[in-house]
Scaffold this motif. Structure first.
Motif, PDB file in Angstrom:
ATOM      1  N   ILE A   5       0.835  -1.210   0.000  1.00 23.06           N
ATOM      2  CA  ILE A   5       0.000   0.000   0.000  1.00 23.06           C
ATOM      3  C   ILE A   5       0.865   1.254   0.000  1.00 23.06           C
ATOM      4  O   ILE A   5       0.608   2.209  -0.729  1.00 23.06           O
ATOM      5  N   ASN A   6       1.934   1.224   0.804  1.00 21.22           N
ATOM      6  CA  ASN A   6       2.839   2.381   0.855  1.00 21.22           C
ATOM      7  C   ASN A   6       3.513   2.620  -0.495  1.00 21.22           C
ATOM      8  O   ASN A   6       3.621   3.764  -0.967  1.00 21.22           O
ATOM      9  N   ASN A   7       3.957   1.522  -1.122  1.00 19.09           N
ATOM     10  CA  ASN A   7       4.592   1.653  -2.436  1.00 19.09           C
ATOM     11  C   ASN A   7       3.607   2.162  -3.489  1.00 19.09           C
ATOM     12  O   ASN A   7       3.969   2.933  -4.376  1.00 19.09           O
ATOM     13  N   PHE A   8       2.362   1.703  -3.332  1.00 18.70           N
ATOM     14  CA  PHE A   8       1.335   2.143  -4.282  1.00 18.70           C
ATOM     15  C   PHE A   8       1.119   3.650  -4.175  1.00 18.70           C
ATOM     16  O   PHE A   8       1.053   4.359  -5.179  1.00 18.70           O
ATOM     17  N   TYR A   9       1.005   4.140  -2.933  1.00 18.13           N
ATOM     18  CA  TYR A   9       0.794   5.574  -2.743  1.00 18.13           C
ATOM     19  C   TYR A   9       1.994   6.386  -3.199  1.00 18.13           C
ATOM     20  O   TYR A   9       1.856   7.470  -3.766  1.00 18.13           O
ATOM     21  N   LYS A  10       3.188   5.858  -2.959  1.00 14.63           N
ATOM     22  CA  LYS A  10       4.390   6.576  -3.367  1.00 14.63           C
ATOM     23  C   LYS A  10       4.508   6.656  -4.885  1.00 14.63           C
ATOM     24  O   LYS A  10       4.998   7.650  -5.433  1.00 14.63           O
ATOM     25  N   ASN A  11       4.055   5.589  -5.567  1.00 19.91           N
ATOM     26  CA  ASN A  11       4.234   5.510  -7.021  1.00 19.91           C
ATOM     27  C   ASN A  11       2.911   5.616  -7.782  1.00 19.91           C
ATOM     28  O   ASN A  11       2.815   5.160  -8.922  1.00 19.91           O
ATOM     29  N   GLN A  12       1.912   6.208  -7.163  1.00 19.52           N
ATOM     30  CA  GLN A  12       0.599   6.249  -7.810  1.00 19.52           C
ATOM     31  C   GLN A  12       0.628   7.066  -9.106  1.00 19.52           C
ATOM     32  O   GLN A  12      -0.091   6.756 -10.063  1.00 19.52           O
ATOM     33  N   ALA A  13       1.480   8.102  -9.151  1.00 17.05           N
ATOM     34  CA  ALA A  13       1.593   8.881 -10.381  1.00 17.05           C
ATOM     35  C   ALA A  13       2.128   8.014 -11.521  1.00 17.05           C
ATOM     36  O   ALA A  13       1.655   8.092 -12.663  1.00 17.05           O
ATOM     37  N   VAL A  18       1.104   4.508 -16.450  1.00 19.45           N
ATOM     38  CA  VAL A  18       1.077   3.179 -17.076  1.00 19.45           C
ATOM     39  C   VAL A  18      -0.347   2.838 -17.508  1.00 19.45           C
ATOM     40  O   VAL A  18      -0.580   2.352 -18.629  1.00 19.45           O
ATOM     41  N   PHE A  19      -1.306   3.113 -16.630  1.00 25.71           N
ATOM     42  CA  PHE A  19      -2.715   2.861 -16.945  1.00 25.71           C
ATOM     43  C   PHE A  19      -3.155   3.696 -18.140  1.00 25.71           C
ATOM     44  O   PHE A  19      -3.805   3.193 -19.073  1.00 25.71           O
ATOM     45  N   LEU A  20      -2.797   4.984 -18.139  1.00 32.42           N
ATOM     46  CA  LEU A  20      -3.152   5.878 -19.244  1.00 32.42           C
ATOM     47  C   LEU A  20      -2.520   5.402 -20.547  1.00 32.42           C
ATOM     48  O   LEU A  20      -3.173   5.397 -21.605  1.00 32.42           O
ATOM     49  N   TYR A 293       5.714  16.063 -17.459  1.00 30.77           N
ATOM     50  CA  TYR A 293       5.699  14.627 -17.138  1.00 30.77           C
ATOM     51  C   TYR A 293       5.202  14.389 -15.712  1.00 30.77           C
ATOM     52  O   TYR A 293       4.472  13.424 -15.454  1.00 30.77           O
ATOM     53  N   ASP A 294       5.569  15.255 -14.788  1.00 27.08           N
ATOM     54  CA  ASP A 294       5.165  15.088 -13.384  1.00 27.08           C
ATOM     55  C   ASP A 294       3.718  15.477 -13.141  1.00 27.08           C
ATOM     56  O   ASP A 294       3.190  15.229 -12.049  1.00 27.08           O
ATOM     57  N   ASN A 295       3.089  16.095 -14.119  1.00 29.07           N
ATOM     58  CA  ASN A 295       1.691  16.520 -13.977  1.00 29.07           C
ATOM     59  C   ASN A 295       0.805  15.570 -14.784  1.00 29.07           C
ATOM     60  O   ASN A 295       0.756  15.625 -16.010  1.00 29.07           O
ATOM     61  N   ASN A 296       0.089  14.705 -14.089  1.00 32.78           N
ATOM     62  CA  ASN A 296      -0.724  13.690 -14.769  1.00 32.78           C
ATOM     63  C   ASN A 296      -1.849  14.300 -15.599  1.00 32.78           C
ATOM     64  O   ASN A 296      -2.273  13.722 -16.603  1.00 32.78           O
ATOM     65  N   VAL A 297      -2.352  15.455 -15.175  1.00 35.61           N
ATOM     66  CA  VAL A 297      -3.419  16.105 -15.938  1.00 35.61           C
ATOM     67  C   VAL A 297      -2.901  16.517 -17.309  1.00 35.61           C
ATOM     68  O   VAL A 297      -3.566  16.317 -18.336  1.00 35.61           O
ATOM     69  N   LYS A 298      -1.697  17.065 -17.351  1.00 30.72           N
ATOM     70  CA  LYS A 298      -1.111  17.507 -18.616  1.00 30.72           C
ATOM     71  C   LYS A 298      -0.792  16.319 -19.523  1.00 30.72           C
ATOM     72  O   LYS A 298      -1.018  16.377 -20.739  1.00 30.72           O
ATOM     73  N   VAL A 299      -0.289  15.249 -18.957  1.00 30.61           N
ATOM     74  CA  VAL A 299      -0.015  14.042 -19.754  1.00 30.61           C
ATOM     75  C   VAL A 299      -1.320  13.485 -20.316  1.00 30.61           C
ATOM     76  O   VAL A 299      -1.393  13.085 -21.487  1.00 30.61           O
ATOM     77  N   SER A 300      -2.364  13.456 -19.478  1.00 34.35           N
ATOM     78  CA  SER A 300      -3.679  12.979 -19.935  1.00 34.35           C
ATOM     79  C   SER A 300      -4.198  13.852 -21.070  1.00 34.35           C
ATOM     80  O   SER A 300      -4.781  13.353 -22.039  1.00 34.35           O
ATOM     81  N   PHE A 301      -3.989  15.152 -20.956  1.00 26.60           N
ATOM     82  CA  PHE A 301      -4.437  16.092 -21.985  1.00 26.60           C
ATOM     83  C   PHE A 301      -3.758  15.799 -23.320  1.00 26.60           C
ATOM     84  O   PHE A 301      -4.413  15.787 -24.375  1.00 26.60           O
TER      85      PHE A 301
END
Length: 681
Positions: A5-13, A18-20, A293-301
């Motif tokens: 769970i901790n690793n997931f939260y740390k690497n959720q971005a 990967v999902f996107l 790259y660090d902004n998931n909204v911009k990558v999604s866009f």
């Protein structure tokens, strides 16, 4: 479990990216054609560059579109129309004839001429109704064959043998004269006028049914090629029959129904290529645009826009491939340039065009044209918020489309006679569709929370609610912000940074001073200093707090994050030096940490420019009897001090650019402090 769970939260971005990535790749592969891709590029009029090509299977030679159109036109031109012959009307007319003769002619006349008149009327009616009487002319040629349908039978006759109604009077006049019956002409004409009725009608439904049957029977092939037959030899010119056979093989190959095993391999190949293309884009962003790259909204866009262009192109190609250029693909680099920068816009455009090469016909021509158009878009469009610039750029893009199409047609056909005027209209419509980029950018701003130069132009209006409030509550700060904005804009223009962004950031960077305006020297109008009643530490806290309060006010007024970044960073992690030294006089062991701004330090050229301009403009008020030397030393000292404190480490700004900024600031300050020459009274 906790570690997971901790690793997931740390690497959720990272997991989100990967999902996107997977979702985008799957959707694009789903939109791609499901058949195989012909591995040879067919170029009309060019030598065959590959080895000798043999037919891999039996296939039919397809007729060209021009051949099919010509065949359809011939069938339509030669189609024989159907006419209905109404026998009951003929019988009715012949039955009424004797009654009309008795009614029109007097008994004294009929005593000697009844047989002659009756024979004439009867023979004339037989001639008129042998092939029938047509009510209205259809413009058919007189020598053209038509079908006349009597009951269930139809027979061919010459159209000229059917009597149109308007030709009956001349015919009657002629026959009356020929039979020496001119003495009875008025009466005879009256008889025929009363009884003759048209009995031939055009059978549109049967004619169309027959035409459709012939059109549906058109064969789209002419001959066939057996497996193993040589199609084209290496070096042979691809034209004429060879070109038709190659195009037929390509269509047959791509339309084949593949086995499950083959289909899965094709799907795997498409997936690998699409994933590779998207991965290159993602790596480019990670290496060259880390903030994006660090902004998931911009990558999604970015991924959303690529997927949108693939979807629109697929829809148009499935509907009618010749309209593929109506899709305004140049909207993609325009949009990405408006929100990010030119390099990213062009890179994403090229990646998208490479993917679309799997979908469109004539992929080489399409990719060449779209890449050139994308480069022109990036090079010509500047300051998108100016409407005239967009119209000019759209005109240039449309011209490039037409020019490249003209060049390809000349290469392929060897003349300009085969230019398709419909393609020019397609390019113009595609250019007009590109104008939709402005409302699209506005929609994207609302959905994704991004900011473009058009929004920055609106924010730069000094009559906006927030800036008016600043001018009323802290007029000195407002005037300072205007001066900093002018300096920042000039400096940004000098080094090629975003001048509009730098100006807007400068206008709003000190809005936090509205909370306690009198604690800042530029707003003090009397000799009373509010800091006299406070300790140096308390004064420093109030000064430092204007950054935090500015962020709060900005968020409350829905300012974009790109503007809030200027508020956060305009002091970086520098020290409130004046109050720190005052505190040090009272306590030599005081730590400078409590007198430092919280940061972060500037992380872009524009935020670095603001820090320099803000410090120089604020400190310039302390200059007494300024000279060129004093101003030069003053600017050098302030900016060098910021560099020594490592304030520009994350700003991606070079020493050369800093020197150019210094040069601009020195020039501007000299203009501000320039003294008039004193003239004698």
């Amino acid at each position: 479990m906790n570690n997971f769970i901790n690793n997931f939260y740390k690497n959720q971005a990272l997991f989100y990216k990967v999902f996107l990535f997977i979702v985008t790749a799957v959707l694009i592969v789903y939109l791609l054609p499901k058949g195989g891709k012909f591995k040879y590029e067919i170029t009309k009029g060019k030598p065959w560059q590959y080895e000798n090509l043999y037919a891999p299977f039996n296939f039919a030679i397809l007729k060209t579109d021009a051949e099919i159109i010509k065949e359809r036109e011939q069938i339509i031109a030669n189609n024989i129309p159907y006419y209905k012959f109404n026998e009951s009307i003929v019988n009715q007319v012949k039955a009424e004839a004797p009654q009309q003769i008795k009614l029109i002619f007097a008994d004294s006349i009929l005593v000697g001429k009844q047989k002659v008149i009756s024979n004439y009327v009867e023979s004339t009616l037989n001639e008129l109704y042998e092939y029938g009487v047509l009510q209205e002319e259809r413009g058919t040629k007189y020598d053209k064959l038509v079908y006349i349908k009597k009951g269930n039978e139809a027979y061919e006759v010459n159209y000229g043998k059917i009597f149109p109604q308007d030709e009956i009077l001349p015919y009657l006049t002629k026959t009356i004269t020929q039979n020496n019956l001119n003495a009875f002409k008025p009466e005879l004409l009256e008889i025929f006028y009363n009884i003759i009725k048209p009995n031939i009608t055009y059978d549109e439904s049967l004619t169309q049914k027959e035409l459709d049957s012939k059109l549906n029977a058109i064969s789209y092939t002419r001959g066939s090629i057996e497996r193993g037959t040589i199609i084209v030899s290496k070096g042979e010119i691809v034209e004429g029959e060879k070109l038709d056979i190659l195009n037929s093989l390509k269509k047959e190959y791509e339309s084949q129904v593949w086995s499950d095993s083959s289909y899965n391999w094709i799907l795997l190949g498409y997936s690998l290529l699409v994933c590779l293309a998207l991965l290159m884009l993602l790596l480019f962003i990670r290496k060259n645009r880390r903030d994006i790259y660090d902004n998931n909204v911009k990558v999604s866009f970015i991924f959303f826009n690529i997927l949108l262009m693939v979807f629109l192109t697929t829809v148009v190609v499935n509907f009618e491939a010749k309209y593929v250029y109506i899709v305004p693909l140049c909207i993609l680099p325009l949009t990405l340039k408006a929100f990010f920068d030119s390099r990213l816009g062009l890179f994403a455009h090229v990646i998208t065009v490479l993917i679309l090469g799997f979908i469109v016909p004539n992929s080489y021509e399409y990719m060449f044209l779209q890449i050139i158009a994308g480069i022109v878009t990036i090079l010509t469009v500047s300051e998108l918020y100016k409407r005239a610039n967009l119209f000019i750029s759209v005109g240039q893009i449309t011209f490039i489309y037409i020019l490249v199409y003209f060049a390809f047609t000349v290469i392929q056909e060897g003349n300009i006679l085969d230019l398709n005027s419909e393609m020019f209209l397609t390019f113009i419509l595609g250019g007009l569709a590109t104008l939709f980029v402005q409302p699209l950018i506005y929609i994207y701003e609302k959905i994704f929370g991004l900011v473009s130069d058009m929004s920055l132009l609106e924010l730069s209006d000094t009559n906006s609610k927030l800036l008016k409030e600043l001018s009323e509550k802290a007029p000195g700060t407002f005037h300072h912000s205007l001066n900093v904005a002018n300096l920042a804009e000039a400096a940004a223009n000098e080094i090629g940074a975003n001048a509009m962004l730098a100006r807007v950031g400068a206008l709003y960077h000190d809005i936090g001073k509205m909370e306690n305006p009198t604690y800042f020297s530029e707003n003090q109008t009397s000799s009373v200093n509010s800091h006299d009643e406070l300790s140096p530490r308390e004064s420093a806290e109030i000064i430092i707090d204007h950054v935090i309060k500015g962020i709060e006010i900005a968020k409350k007024n829905n300012l974009p994050d790109r503007v809030i970044d200027f508020i956060r960073t305009h002091h970086g992690t520098t020290t409130v030096y004046f109050f720190f030294m005052k505190e040090k006089e009272l306590n030599e062991n005081v730590s400078p940490e409590s007198f430092k701004y919280p940061g972060p330090i500037p992380f872009s050229k524009e935020t670095a420019i603001l820090m320099m301009c803000d410090s120089v403009e604020a400190a310039s008020k302390s200059l007494k009897e300024p000279t060129t030397t004093k101003i030069n030393d003053f600017v050098e000292k302030i900016i060098d001090k910021q560099m020594d404190e490592a304030q520009f480490l994350n700003a991606n700004i070079t020493f050369k650019e800093i020197q150019l900024i210094k040069k601009i600031l020195k020039q501007k300050l000299k203009n501000i402090f320039h003294l008039r020459v004193e003239y004698p009274e």
